[in-house]
Scaffold this motif. Structure first.
Motif, PDB file in Angstrom:
ATOM      1  N   TYR A 101       0.841  -1.182   0.000  1.00 23.56           N
ATOM      2  CA  TYR A 101       0.000   0.000   0.000  1.00 23.56           C
ATOM      3  C   TYR A 101       0.883   1.241   0.000  1.00 23.56           C
ATOM      4  O   TYR A 101       1.864   1.315   0.742  1.00 23.56           O
ATOM      5  CB  TYR A 101      -0.925  -0.012   1.214  1.00 23.56           C
ATOM      6  N   ARG A 223     -14.369   7.206 -12.536  1.00 20.19           N
ATOM      7  CA  ARG A 223     -13.132   6.607 -13.032  1.00 20.19           C
ATOM      8  C   ARG A 223     -11.914   7.201 -12.336  1.00 20.19           C
ATOM      9  O   ARG A 223     -11.023   6.467 -11.884  1.00 20.19           O
ATOM     10  CB  ARG A 223     -13.029   6.817 -14.546  1.00 20.19           C
ATOM     11  N   SER A 226     -11.933   6.145  -8.562  1.00 21.32           N
ATOM     12  CA  SER A 226     -11.479   4.762  -8.397  1.00 21.32           C
ATOM     13  C   SER A 226      -9.978   4.642  -8.633  1.00 21.32           C
ATOM     14  O   SER A 226      -9.293   3.865  -7.946  1.00 21.32           O
ATOM     15  CB  SER A 226     -12.231   3.842  -9.363  1.00 21.32           C
ATOM     16  N   ALA A 227      -9.451   5.405  -9.590  1.00 24.91           N
ATOM     17  CA  ALA A 227      -8.007   5.385  -9.852  1.00 24.91           C
ATOM     18  C   ALA A 227      -7.217   5.880  -8.647  1.00 24.91           C
ATOM     19  O   ALA A 227      -6.119   5.384  -8.368  1.00 24.91           O
ATOM     20  CB  ALA A 227      -7.694   6.238 -11.075  1.00 24.91           C
ATOM     21  N   ARG A 230      -7.133   3.049  -6.295  1.00 20.65           N
ATOM     22  CA  ARG A 230      -6.217   2.045  -6.854  1.00 20.65           C
ATOM     23  C   ARG A 230      -4.777   2.457  -6.599  1.00 20.65           C
ATOM     24  O   ARG A 230      -3.920   1.601  -6.316  1.00 20.65           O
ATOM     25  CB  ARG A 230      -6.473   1.918  -8.366  1.00 20.65           C
ATOM     26  N   TYR A 234      -5.294  -0.365  -3.142  1.00 21.43           N
ATOM     27  CA  TYR A 234      -6.448  -1.255  -3.068  1.00 21.43           C
ATOM     28  C   TYR A 234      -6.592  -2.048  -4.368  1.00 21.43           C
ATOM     29  O   TYR A 234      -6.356  -1.512  -5.453  1.00 21.43           O
ATOM     30  CB  TYR A 234      -7.722  -0.461  -2.804  1.00 21.43           C
ATOM     31  N   PRO A 235      -7.002  -3.308  -4.277  1.00 23.44           N
ATOM     32  CA  PRO A 235      -7.272  -4.081  -5.501  1.00 23.44           C
ATOM     33  C   PRO A 235      -8.351  -3.413  -6.341  1.00 23.44           C
ATOM     34  O   PRO A 235      -9.196  -2.669  -5.813  1.00 23.44           O
ATOM     35  CB  PRO A 235      -7.736  -5.440  -4.957  1.00 23.44           C
ATOM     36  N   ALA A 236      -8.331  -3.676  -7.639  1.00 27.42           N
ATOM     37  CA  ALA A 236      -9.259  -3.009  -8.548  1.00 27.42           C
ATOM     38  C   ALA A 236     -10.728  -3.159  -8.146  1.00 27.42           C
ATOM     39  O   ALA A 236     -11.483  -2.176  -8.187  1.00 27.42           O
ATOM     40  CB  ALA A 236      -9.031  -3.525  -9.971  1.00 27.42           C
ATOM     41  N   ALA A 239     -11.319  -0.826  -5.183  1.00 24.95           N
ATOM     42  CA  ALA A 239     -11.231   0.572  -5.625  1.00 24.95           C
ATOM     43  C   ALA A 239     -12.487   0.986  -6.375  1.00 24.95           C
ATOM     44  O   ALA A 239     -12.963   2.115  -6.243  1.00 24.95           O
ATOM     45  CB  ALA A 239      -9.993   0.764  -6.501  1.00 24.95           C
ATOM     46  N   PHE A 240     -13.038   0.074  -7.177  1.00 22.26           N
ATOM     47  CA  PHE A 240     -14.276   0.368  -7.898  1.00 22.26           C
ATOM     48  C   PHE A 240     -15.426   0.622  -6.926  1.00 22.26           C
ATOM     49  O   PHE A 240     -16.201   1.571  -7.094  1.00 22.26           O
ATOM     50  CB  PHE A 240     -14.619  -0.788  -8.836  1.00 22.26           C
TER      51      PHE A 240
END
Length: 435
Positions: A101, A223, A226-227, A230, A234-236, A239-240
Motif C-alpha cells: 500500500y 473513473r 477509483s483510480a 487504486r 487497493y485491488p481493482a 477501488a471500484f
C-alpha cells in the motif's frame, strides 16, 4: 546493505513504472537516480533508457503507471537485457514499494474486508449503496438535490447524501482519505489551513493573478476517483466499490435537477468525502502549477477551484504567457479554466484574493466590516429577531462566525464588533436603544 531479488521483464517494468510515476521526468538526472536506486549500479543500457524516457515524457514531465508500462514494454533495450528468459536483480525495497500500500491507509483486500472497514452489517448494504451505479433503471437514490443560483447567474447543484451514505462517506474521509497527502499549495477543506493561509503568500506583491476552475467537483468522475483508491494500493474491485460510494451516478432522467451536470458520474457537492478526494486528485495539478509559478518567480496557492498567482517584476513580465500555460496544464490534468473569471490586480489598486484584501495583510474588505457593524448596531437597537431577514436557524452563531471572519487579522475591528455583539439582548424581544 539492501538485499536483492531476481525479477523477470514484466516485474521489472511494473516496479520501474511505479517508481517513475512518482518522479519528475523533466530531468534525465532524476530518471538515472531512480534506476541507480533500484539496481545499485548504473549499467550502460540505463543511460539509453533514461534518455528515451526523458525524450518521451519531458514535455509533460509526469506520466502515470499505465502510460509508463506501455512505453517500457516497447523499449528494445529492455527486451535485449531480458533475452532468453534472463532475470535481473533489483533491490527488494523497490519491489516492496511497488506491491505494498502506497500510504498508511487501512487495508481491504476484498469486499468482505471493505464491509468491515466501512462498519456495514452485511454485503447487502454495500450492494445497496452502489446499486445506482450498476443498475441502469432503479428507484434507489442516495442523495437529496437542490439548485442554488450563484451571484453570477450560473446554477450550482448541491447533492446532500442521505444518512447511511453520509455515515459511510464520513468513515472513508476520516480513516482513509486522511492518510492521502495533499500538496502544500492546497488550502481548501484542510485542517489548519484557511482562506487566510491561502491569501497570505500574496500580500504586498506587484501583481496578483486570480483564476477559476470550471465545475471543479463535477470534473472528477467515478473513473478518476477509483483510480485514486487504486493508487493507494487497493485491488481493482475494492477501488471500484469505493469510487461508486464516493461519487453520484450519472442520470438522463428529465426529472433529475442539474441538467448537463448529472449526465456523468461526479463528486457530489455536499458529500463529506468530496473535498478530500478533490484535493488528492489535484495533487499533480498543484505540483505542476507550483513548478510553473516558481519558473517565473511567482507564488501559487489553490483554495478549492480558486487559483492564485502573485509576484513582482519577473512575474509582471511573464503573466501574459503564464495564463495560457495554466489553461493547457488544466486540460491535461482533466480540469478546465473559466477564463471569464480571470482577474489581474496590480499594486496601487485594491488587490483581492478569496474576498480578502491583500495589499498589506489579508483582511476582510472594509465594506464587509461596515455592513456587519451596522447589522450588529441594529440588533442592539431593535432586537436580533428583527434583523434575521433570511431566517437563519442559529442567528447568534451566524453572527459570531461573521465576526470571527471580519475581525481576523484586525484586532481593533474585532474588538469593536465583539463589544457590539456583547450588548445584544438575546433573551428579550423588546428593542434596546444604544443609549
Amino acid at each position: 546493505m539492501d538485499e536483492k531479488a531476481a525479477v523477470n521483464r514484466a516485474a521489472f517494468i511494473k516496479v520501474l513504472a511505479f517508481e517513475l510515476s512518482r518522479t519528475w521526468l523533466g530531468s534525465r538526472q532524476r530518471i538515472r537516480q531512480v534506476l541507480r536506486r533500484m539496481l545499485g549500479r548504473m549499467p550502460a543500457w540505463c543511460e539509453e533508457l533514461s534518455s528515451m524516457v526523458h525524450e518521451e515524457f519531458s514535455a509533460a514531465a509526469y506520466a502515470n503507471q499505465l502510460q509508463l508500462r506501455r512505453f517500457l514494454g516497447r523499449v528494445a533495450a529492455l527486451r535485449s537485457v531480458f533475452r532468453k528468459g534472463r532475470n535481473l536483480r533489483i533491490r527488494t525495497t523497490a519491489l516492496g514499494r511497488a506491491t505494498a500500500y502506497r500510504w498508511p491507509v487501512p487495508q481491504a483486500r476484498n469486499e468482505a474486508e471493505l464491509q468491515d472497514l466501512l462498519c456495514l452489517r452485511s454485503t447487502v448494504a454495500l450492494d445497496w449503496l452502489i446499486k445506482p451505479h450498476v443498475v441502469r433503471s432503479t428507484n434507489v437514490d442516495h442523495y437529496r438535490r437542490k439548485m442554488i443560483c450563484k451571484h453570477d447567474g450560473q446554477i450550482r447543484l448541491i447533492e446532500e447524501p442521505r444518512p447511511l451514505m453520509k455515515r459511510v462517506q464520513k468513515t472513508i474521509h476520516r480513516h482513509l482519505l486522511a492518510a492521502i497527502p495533499v500538496h502544500s499549495a492546497a488550502h481548501g477543506f484542510i485542517c489548519g489551513r484557511s482562506i487566510f493561509s491561502a491569501a497570505s503568500p500574496h500580500c504586498g506583491k506587484r501583481l496578483v493573478l486570480c483564476m477559476d476552475l470550471a465545475n471543479f467537483f463535477g470534473s472528477i468522475d467515478r473513473r478518476r476517483t477509483s483510480a485514486l483508491f487504486r493508487l493507494c494500493g487497493y485491488p481493482a474491485p475494492v477501488a471500484f466499490l469505493l469510487g461508486c460510494i464516493c461519487t453520484a451516478p450519472e442520470s438522463n432522467s428529465p426529472d433529475m435537477p442539474g441538467g448537463e451536470l448529472v449526465k456523468v458520474s461526479r463528486l457530489p457537492q455536499g458529500a463529506p468525502s468530496s473535498p478530500s478526494i478533490a484535493n488528492a486528485v489535484a495533487f499533480r495539478f498543484d505540483q505542476r502549477l507550483a513548478g510553473l509559478a516558481h519558473s517565473v518567480g511567482a507564488d501559487y496557492t489553490r483554495y478549492a477551484d480558486d487559483l492564485t498567482f502573485s509576484g513582482n517584476e519577473q512575474f509582471v513580465n511573464s503573466a501574459s504567457r503564464l495564463i495560457p500555460l495554466v489553461g493547457a496544464i488544466a486540460i491535461e490534468e482533466g480540469f478546465a479554466v473559466n477564463h471569464r473569471k480571470t482577474r489581474r490586480f496590480y499594486a496601487g489598486h485594491r488587490q483581492t484574493v478569496l474576498g480578502l484584501t491583500v495589499n498589506v495583510s489579508p483582511a476582510a474588505a472594509r465594506q464587509s466590516y461596515e455592513s456587519l457593524k451596522a447589522l450588529l448596531t441594529n440588533c442592539v437597537r431593535h432586537g436580533p429577531e428583527s434583523q434575521n431577514r433570511d431566517n437563519v436557524d442559529n442567528f447568534r452563531s451566524h453572527l459570531r462566525g461573521r465576526i470571527a471572519y471580519v475581525g481576523a487579522q484586525h484586532a481593533s475591528r474585532n474588538k469593536k464588533l465583539l463589544e457590539l455583539f456583547g450588548r445584544i439582548h438575546w433573551d428579550q424581544s423588546t428593542p434596546r436603544d444604544l443609549q
